[in-house]
Motif scaffolding. Structure first.
Motif, PDB file in Angstrom:
ATOM      1  N   SER A 117     -15.169  -3.264  -2.321  1.00  0.00           N
ATOM      2  CA  SER A 117     -15.283  -4.541  -1.383  1.00  0.00           C
ATOM      3  C   SER A 117     -14.726  -5.976  -2.232  1.00  0.00           C
ATOM      4  O   SER A 117     -13.926  -6.611  -1.500  1.00  0.00           O
ATOM      5  CB  SER A 117     -16.487  -4.881  -0.665  1.00  0.00           C
TER       6      SER A 117
ATOM      7  N   LEU B  65      -4.058   0.358  -2.721  1.00  0.00           N
ATOM      8  CA  LEU B  65      -3.649  -0.917  -2.607  1.00  0.00           C
ATOM      9  C   LEU B  65      -3.498  -1.540  -3.965  1.00  0.00           C
ATOM     10  O   LEU B  65      -4.336  -1.239  -4.738  1.00  0.00           O
ATOM     11  CB  LEU B  65      -4.775  -1.717  -1.594  1.00  0.00           C
TER      12      LEU B  65
ATOM     13  N   VAL C 100     -16.965   1.883   1.844  1.00  0.00           N
ATOM     14  CA  VAL C 100     -16.557   0.911   0.716  1.00  0.00           C
ATOM     15  C   VAL C 100     -18.017   0.609   0.129  1.00  0.00           C
ATOM     16  O   VAL C 100     -18.882   0.256   0.442  1.00  0.00           O
ATOM     17  CB  VAL C 100     -15.945  -0.288   1.583  1.00  0.00           C
TER      18      VAL C 100
ATOM     19  N   LEU D  51     -10.954  -5.598  -2.806  1.00  0.00           N
ATOM     20  CA  LEU D  51     -10.106  -5.909  -1.674  1.00  0.00           C
ATOM     21  C   LEU D  51     -10.316  -7.398  -1.225  1.00  0.00           C
ATOM     22  O   LEU D  51      -9.223  -7.999  -0.892  1.00  0.00           O
ATOM     23  CB  LEU D  51     -10.946  -4.990  -0.593  1.00  0.00           C
ATOM     24  N   THR D  52     -11.347  -7.979  -1.384  1.00  0.00           N
ATOM     25  CA  THR D  52     -11.403  -9.413  -1.212  1.00  0.00           C
ATOM     26  C   THR D  52     -10.775 -10.372  -2.019  1.00  0.00           C
ATOM     27  O   THR D  52      -9.950 -11.266  -1.531  1.00  0.00           O
ATOM     28  CB  THR D  52     -12.935 -10.013  -1.288  1.00  0.00           C
TER      29      THR D  52
ATOM     30  N   PHE E 217     -11.634   0.826   6.835  1.00  0.00           N
ATOM     31  CA  PHE E 217     -12.093   1.407   5.436  1.00  0.00           C
ATOM     32  C   PHE E 217     -13.483   2.000   5.709  1.00  0.00           C
ATOM     33  O   PHE E 217     -14.437   1.497   6.457  1.00  0.00           O
ATOM     34  CB  PHE E 217     -12.242   0.406   4.315  1.00  0.00           C
TER      35      PHE E 217
ATOM     36  N   SER F  49       0.781  -1.057   0.060  1.00  0.00           N
ATOM     37  CA  SER F  49      -0.021   0.150  -0.133  1.00  0.00           C
ATOM     38  C   SER F  49       0.918   1.156  -0.083  1.00  0.00           C
ATOM     39  O   SER F  49       2.141   1.063   0.266  1.00  0.00           O
ATOM     40  CB  SER F  49      -0.962   0.031   1.181  1.00  0.00           C
TER      41      SER F  49
ATOM     42  N   LEU G 227      -5.317  -7.962   5.887  1.00  0.00           N
ATOM     43  CA  LEU G 227      -6.210  -7.441   4.782  1.00  0.00           C
ATOM     44  C   LEU G 227      -7.454  -7.889   4.670  1.00  0.00           C
ATOM     45  O   LEU G 227      -7.668  -9.288   4.637  1.00  0.00           O
ATOM     46  CB  LEU G 227      -5.706  -7.008   3.390  1.00  0.00           C
TER      47      LEU G 227
ATOM     48  N   SER H 155     -12.111  -6.848   3.725  1.00  0.00           N
ATOM     49  CA  SER H 155     -12.862  -5.844   3.229  1.00  0.00           C
ATOM     50  C   SER H 155     -13.113  -4.773   3.918  1.00  0.00           C
ATOM     51  O   SER H 155     -13.457  -3.660   3.545  1.00  0.00           O
ATOM     52  CB  SER H 155     -14.219  -6.618   2.306  1.00  0.00           C
TER      53      SER H 155
END
Length: 85
Positions: A69, A31, A64, A72-73, A61, A2, A10, A12
């Protein structure tokens, strides 16, 4: 990885990151992983010293979207798999 430093955990909803300093309470987090990246707003919810010039930060976060999300997942899942190998 990041813009704040190496990501240690990490999800979501937030992350734990290693940094040299504690930034302002509200941050924009970038990220990225293997060509996929995302920007998300976050807030520092905790900070602790982890070495001479290192700190661990907890970032939550905010705002979102479902699309963010999902990214991120995917990033979290890809890195979880790498650590297991």
């Amino acid at each position: 990885m990041s813009n704040l430093g190496p990501v240690l955990d990490l999800s979501s909803s937030g992350m734990r990151v290693e940094a040299r300093r504690t930034p302002e309470r509200e941050v924009e987090v970038c990220l990225y992983n293997d060509g996929e990246g995302v920007r998300v707003k976050g807030e520092i919810i905790w900070s602790k010293r982890s070495g001479l010039l290192k700190r661990e930060l907890g970032v939550r976060f905010v705002d979102v979207t479902p699309e963010v999300s999902a990214v991120l997942t995917r990033i979290a899942a890809a890195n979880r798999f790498r650590r297991a190998m």
